[in-house]
Design an enzyme around this catalytic site. Structure first.
Site, PDB file in Angstrom:
ATOM      1  N   GLU A 109       0.844  -1.206   0.000  1.00  0.00           N
ATOM      2  CA  GLU A 109       0.000   0.000   0.000  1.00  0.00           C
ATOM      3  C   GLU A 109       0.881   1.259   0.000  1.00  0.00           C
ATOM      4  O   GLU A 109       0.522   2.273  -0.598  1.00  0.00           O
ATOM      5  CB  GLU A 109      -0.964   0.012   1.185  1.00  0.00           C
ATOM      6  CG  GLU A 109      -1.919  -1.192   1.290  1.00  0.00           C
ATOM      7  CD  GLU A 109      -2.780  -1.447   0.065  1.00  0.00           C
ATOM      8  OE1 GLU A 109      -2.738  -0.658  -0.897  1.00  0.00           O
ATOM      9  OE2 GLU A 109      -3.493  -2.470   0.049  1.00  0.00           O
ATOM     10  N   HIS A 112       1.853   1.771  -3.481  1.00  0.00           N
ATOM     11  CA  HIS A 112       0.740   2.332  -4.247  1.00  0.00           C
ATOM     12  C   HIS A 112       0.580   3.818  -3.956  1.00  0.00           C
ATOM     13  O   HIS A 112       0.349   4.620  -4.861  1.00  0.00           O
ATOM     14  CB  HIS A 112      -0.568   1.590  -3.945  1.00  0.00           C
ATOM     15  CG  HIS A 112      -0.504   0.122  -4.266  1.00  0.00           C
ATOM     16  ND1 HIS A 112      -1.498  -0.759  -3.944  1.00  0.00           N
ATOM     17  CD2 HIS A 112       0.456  -0.614  -4.889  1.00  0.00           C
ATOM     18  CE1 HIS A 112      -1.166  -1.981  -4.346  1.00  0.00           C
ATOM     19  NE2 HIS A 112       0.019  -1.917  -4.914  1.00  0.00           N
ATOM     20  N   TYR A 118       4.208   9.866  -7.544  1.00  0.00           N
ATOM     21  CA  TYR A 118       5.022   9.853  -8.773  1.00  0.00           C
ATOM     22  C   TYR A 118       4.208  10.356  -9.977  1.00  0.00           C
ATOM     23  O   TYR A 118       4.674  11.185 -10.758  1.00  0.00           O
ATOM     24  CB  TYR A 118       5.501   8.413  -8.991  1.00  0.00           C
ATOM     25  CG  TYR A 118       6.339   8.154 -10.225  1.00  0.00           C
ATOM     26  CD1 TYR A 118       7.553   8.808 -10.431  1.00  0.00           C
ATOM     27  CD2 TYR A 118       5.930   7.204 -11.176  1.00  0.00           C
ATOM     28  CE1 TYR A 118       8.329   8.528 -11.554  1.00  0.00           C
ATOM     29  CE2 TYR A 118       6.703   6.914 -12.293  1.00  0.00           C
ATOM     30  CZ  TYR A 118       7.907   7.579 -12.484  1.00  0.00           C
ATOM     31  OH  TYR A 118       8.664   7.295 -13.583  1.00  0.00           O
TER      32      TYR A 118
END
Ligand code: FE
Ligand code: MN
Length: 343
Positions: A109, A112, A118
């Protein structure tokens, strides 16, 4: 070996992982590790060019809106999930091999969450817009509110899993997070972003979603195995009334996800109609119900067979293989599930 009981087992020593009682938890951990990836592996160059391009060679307004909705939902949903694992679930699951998996999931997570940092950075998005969408966009807020409401009792500091009613509350929380949040609320977004990828649009973001989908598939499998194990060990909780309530919650989740899909994509785009997403969500919800031993509710056919192809892709020659194998050099430990010992 302590007797097999995942909840309320006073004999469990959380520091003693061998011998193991639940080989499925170990198997999911190993799958997670072999799926390792980081967002920087995916180039965002083509996405940046496409995102900045205006007119017919760039993205349509509808496509842009759809992308922003999904970034808005996922950017905060990943943290919501991580917080639940660490603050609510981990405390009550003392079995060491399950905890090892939960730590792995928490790390994924974090990956993610990092992916959306990003993406925001490379595309030059306004973080105040993206990271506030879970408050400003009603259909996103409703999904998050639903999960928070559904898991309220377990977040209570004094919550204990002792007794039929409390075990039911705990399973209810697990269904809220694993089955509805990760298993239904992520899936309109997956279908939308992977459909764009199929049409060669925002390929970097699409590839990131593909990696996330692969991880979420394992989270979901672990969550379902955890639910099934608790039910198996505590059959008295599985009353028809309780099952009815869970099915009701899943159906409510499907309604909220359909609403979200229509808001994100009111007119449809090339190769993707909102009606088809609706069908897809019904198909997905049936798979989730079935996985935890509940009866199918919709019996809708899968309108997106290509989604299953994308999920099975790692078995074939594709980008996953070239990247993922790099991480397999650490040498896989072969595990004898019968005896819980390394071969
Ligand atoms: Fe995630
Ligand atoms: Mn997850």
């Amino acid at each position: 070996m302590s007797k097999k009981q995942i909840l309320n087992n006073s004999e469990v020593d959380p520091n003693k992982i061998l011998p193991m009682n639940y080989p499925w938890a170990r198997a999911h951990y190993k799958t997670g590790v072999s799926n390792n990836w980081v967002p920087e592996e995916v180039s965002m160059q083509l996405d940046v060019e496409m995102w900045k391009k205006k007119g017919s060679r760039g993205l349509s307004d509808d496509e842009r809106k759809m992308i922003l909705y999904n970034l808005g939902f996922f950017s905060t949903a990943e943290s919501l999930t991580a917080n639940n694992i660490v603050l609510a679930i981990y405390r009550h699951i003392t079995n060491p091999e399950c905890r090892q998996y939960l730590l792995r999931q928490a790390y994924e997570e974090a990956i993610h969450t990092d992916t959306f940092i990003y993406i925001s950075d490379t595309l030059g998005l306004d973080p105040n817009e993206i990271y506030n969408m879970y408050k400003t966009i009603p259909s996103i807020k409703e999904k998050d509110d639903f999960v928070i409401e559904m898991t309220k009792s377990v977040f209570d500091r004094d919550f204990k899993t002792k007794g039929v009613e409390n075990i039911q509350k705990f399973v209810h929380d697990l269904v809220g997070y694993y089955v509805i949040m990760e298993g239904i609320f992520f899936y309109a977004g997956f279908a939308m972003m992977l459909s764009l990828l199929r049409h060669n649009k925002m390929v970097g973001v699409g590839e990131q979603f593909q990696f996330i989908l692969r991880d979420e598939t394992v989270h979901l499998a672990f969550g379902s195995d955890l639910i099934n194990t608790i039910v198996e060990e505590n059959p008295e909780i599985w009353s028809s009334e309780f099952k009815k309530d869970l099915v009701l919650k899943v159906k409510k989740g499907v309604e909220l996800e359909k609403k979200y899909a229509y808001e994100a994509l009111p007119r449809g785009i090339l190769g993707l109609r909102p009606e088809a997403i609706e069908q897809y969500l019904e198909y997905v919800a049936d798979r989730r119900l079935d996985r935890i031993g509940l009866l199918l509710e919709y019996k809708t056919a899968n309108p997106f067979p290509w989604m299953s192809e994308i999920m099975d892709m790692r078995k074939e020659k594709n980008f996953f293989e070239t990247r993922v194998t790099e991480y397999r050099t650490g040498g896989q430990l072969d595990w004898d599930e019968e005896n819980n010992t390394p071969l």
